[in-house]
Design a protein around this motif. Structure first.
Motif, PDB file in Angstrom:
ATOM      1  N   ASP A  86      -5.428   4.783 -11.855  1.00  0.00           N
ATOM      2  CA  ASP A  86      -5.773   4.631 -10.440  1.00  0.00           C
ATOM      3  C   ASP A  86      -6.634   3.393 -10.221  1.00  0.00           C
ATOM      4  O   ASP A  86      -6.436   2.619  -9.283  1.00  0.00           O
ATOM      5  N   ARG A 123       0.837  -1.204   0.000  1.00  0.00           N
ATOM      6  CA  ARG A 123       0.000   0.000   0.000  1.00  0.00           C
ATOM      7  C   ARG A 123       0.871   1.254   0.000  1.00  0.00           C
ATOM      8  O   ARG A 123       0.595   2.234  -0.707  1.00  0.00           O
ATOM      9  N   GLU A 124       1.948   1.241   0.804  1.00  0.00           N
ATOM     10  CA  GLU A 124       2.839   2.398   0.853  1.00  0.00           C
ATOM     11  C   GLU A 124       3.525   2.618  -0.496  1.00  0.00           C
ATOM     12  O   GLU A 124       3.676   3.761  -0.953  1.00  0.00           O
ATOM     13  N   GLU A 137       1.760   6.802  -6.695  1.00  0.00           N
ATOM     14  CA  GLU A 137       0.708   7.752  -7.033  1.00  0.00           C
ATOM     15  C   GLU A 137       1.168   9.191  -6.798  1.00  0.00           C
ATOM     16  O   GLU A 137       0.904  10.089  -7.602  1.00  0.00           O
ATOM     17  N   ARG A 138       1.858   9.383  -5.677  1.00  0.00           N
ATOM     18  CA  ARG A 138       2.351  10.738  -5.399  1.00  0.00           C
ATOM     19  C   ARG A 138       3.391  11.173  -6.442  1.00  0.00           C
ATOM     20  O   ARG A 138       3.452  12.318  -6.855  1.00  0.00           O
ATOM     21  N   GLU A 141       0.988   4.134  -2.867  1.00  0.00           N
ATOM     22  CA  GLU A 141       0.762   5.538  -2.575  1.00  0.00           C
ATOM     23  C   GLU A 141       1.952   6.391  -3.014  1.00  0.00           C
ATOM     24  O   GLU A 141       1.798   7.518  -3.503  1.00  0.00           O
ATOM     25  N   GLU A 147      -5.566   0.009  -7.981  1.00  0.00           N
ATOM     26  CA  GLU A 147      -6.379  -0.396  -6.830  1.00  0.00           C
ATOM     27  C   GLU A 147      -6.877  -1.825  -6.986  1.00  0.00           C
ATOM     28  O   GLU A 147      -6.875  -2.614  -6.036  1.00  0.00           O
TER      29      GLU A 147
END
Length: 425
Positions: free
Chosen positions: A130, A102-103, A109-110, A106, A134
């Motif tokens: 996205d 998950r990290e 994505e950032r 993220e 997911e």
């Protein structure tokens, strides 16, 4: 059965070591002390107004003590506890993997969320990025969860199979013990195998010596050394000293009394028959020995006839052991295979001192050798070895207690006879 209840508690999710504040490597005495210390805090008779929680905690402490005090049940519990801890570590690892995934997602994505000139965020430059990320994460989480459930099922099935296998082996051992008991109750000629399958009492001898001078310091180890030439020894222990009157001496003489347990009935017979001769000839330390007799009080019945050869009496006192064999008792005549061929008949029973088992090379007794095994012993093998060792120690203690009771009864009978004897006689 109590054992079945303990086996059920062996699969408990409770951490009995933490409950008693113990290390998993604690020995029996540490477990006993920890239980007594902890149980006092919740004992219904030791605290005022005990609650239901206190009573439940006290019962749980009793279960923990029973499980950890039984070596076999404790081994089963340790295996189940290790399996639970392994599962927990796997769950923690899976949770850590999920968090990392998950990290990472993220972070990606950032990194891809760079504003364009029109102020619009770009998502990795791929339409629907996205949603795809997911969905991929969700599929990976589901795969890891399913893998964890599969591993738990496999571990549970393995533990169940181990418990069932342990129960089958215990039942097989009990059945074999029952059959062995049935065979031992029958009258069988056991002279051909040396009588190694008789009880410890029949394989034991009593040695009595003068507890004075050089004999004052005799102990179990010296008795083993004294009787070692007759055959391989399983154990020895010393009983309570006795005092008896000796003809021609004023006052009473203190005698030491010990028991030597041989591994073969052949060695037991050799110790009694050849030991009598050594006493008569006063060979070395045997000059201090007053008598050597069968611990059972008579030669064991192995299911064969005896020759009419009188035994040699070595008693020096007027207060012999009540269960010692009579001087007129007959010695057994053995007919071992291989002794008749090629040897002239002398018309008398052969001396056990000339047997290979009575010399310096006692027969080898097979034993479990972990280094010679093709693989590491399994849980079931280790558990059965512990059960057999415990049973052997229990039988040895019972033998020692029986001999002590017989000596106490003999002392009481002698005291009663002296008391009833008229004065001046």
């Amino acid at each position: 059965m109590p054992g079945d209840d303990l086996k059920a508690h062996a699969a408990s999710n409770q951490d009995f070591y933490a409950l008693l504040d113990l290390s998993p490597a604690a020995n029996e005495s540490e477990i006993r002390r920890a239980y007594r210390r902890t149980a006092l805090k919740y004992h219904p008779d030791k605290i005022a107004n005990p609650t239901d929680a206190d009573i439940d905690k006290f019962h749980l402490l009793q279960i923990a003590n029973d499980v950890l005090s039984d070596p076999a049940i404790r081994q089963l519990y340790d295996n189940a506890r290790e399996a639970r801890m392994r599962k927990q570590r796997e769950r923690d690892q899976m949770d850590a993997a999920k968090r990392k995934m998950r990290e990472d997602l993220e972070a990606r994505e950032r990194a891809g969320a760079v504003p364009t000139q029109q102020g619009v965020k770009r998502s990795w430059g791929i339409p629907g990025g996205d949603e795809d990320a997911e969905a991929k994460l969700q599929r990976e989480i589901e795969r890891i969860a399913e893998d964890g459930r599969r591993r738990r099922r496999e571990a549970t099935d393995k533990l169940k199979r181990e418990l069932e296998e342990e129960q089958r082996k215990v039942q097989a051992e009990e059945e074999e013990a029952r059959k062995a008991a049935d065979r031992s109750s029958q009258r069988v000629d056991r002279s051909q195998n040396g009588g190694t399958n008789v009880s410890e009492l029949d394989r034991s001898v009593k040695v009595r010596w003068v507890r004075e001078g050089q004999g004052a310091d005799w102990d179990a180890e010296l008795l083993k050394s004294l009787c070692a030439p007759f055959g391989e020894i399983e154990g020895a222990f010393v009983l309570k000293d006795k005092r008896a009157r000796v003809e021609g001496k004023k006052g009473k003489v203190t005698y030491g009394l010990g028991v030597v347990v041989f591994k073969s009935i052949v060695a037991t017979q050799a110790a009694v028959l050849d030991g009598e001769k050594k006493i008569m000839r006063k060979e070395g330390e045997w000059a201090l020995v007053d008598s050597i007799v069968y611990a059972s009080g008579a030669a064991p019945d192995l299911g064969f006839s005896t020759a009419n050869e009188p035994a040699v009496s070595t008693s020096k006192t007027t207060a012999d052991t009540p269960n010692a064999p009579s001087p007129a008792s007959a010695k057994p005549a053995f007919s071992f295979a291989g002794l008749k061929s090629g040897a002239p008949s002398s018309g008398r029973a052969p001396s056990f001192g000339s047997f290979p088992s009575a010399g310096g090379n006692p027969p080898k007794v097979s034993s479990f050798n972990p280094s010679a095994a093709s693989s590491t012993p399994s849980l079931q093998e280790i558990t059965m070895m512990r059960l057999k060792n415990a049973q052997r120690e229990k039988e040895r203690k019972a033998l020692e207690e029986q001999l002590v009771r017989e000596d106490e009864a003999a002392d009481a009978a002698e005291a009663a006879a002296v008391k009833a004897k008229p004065a001046g006689v």
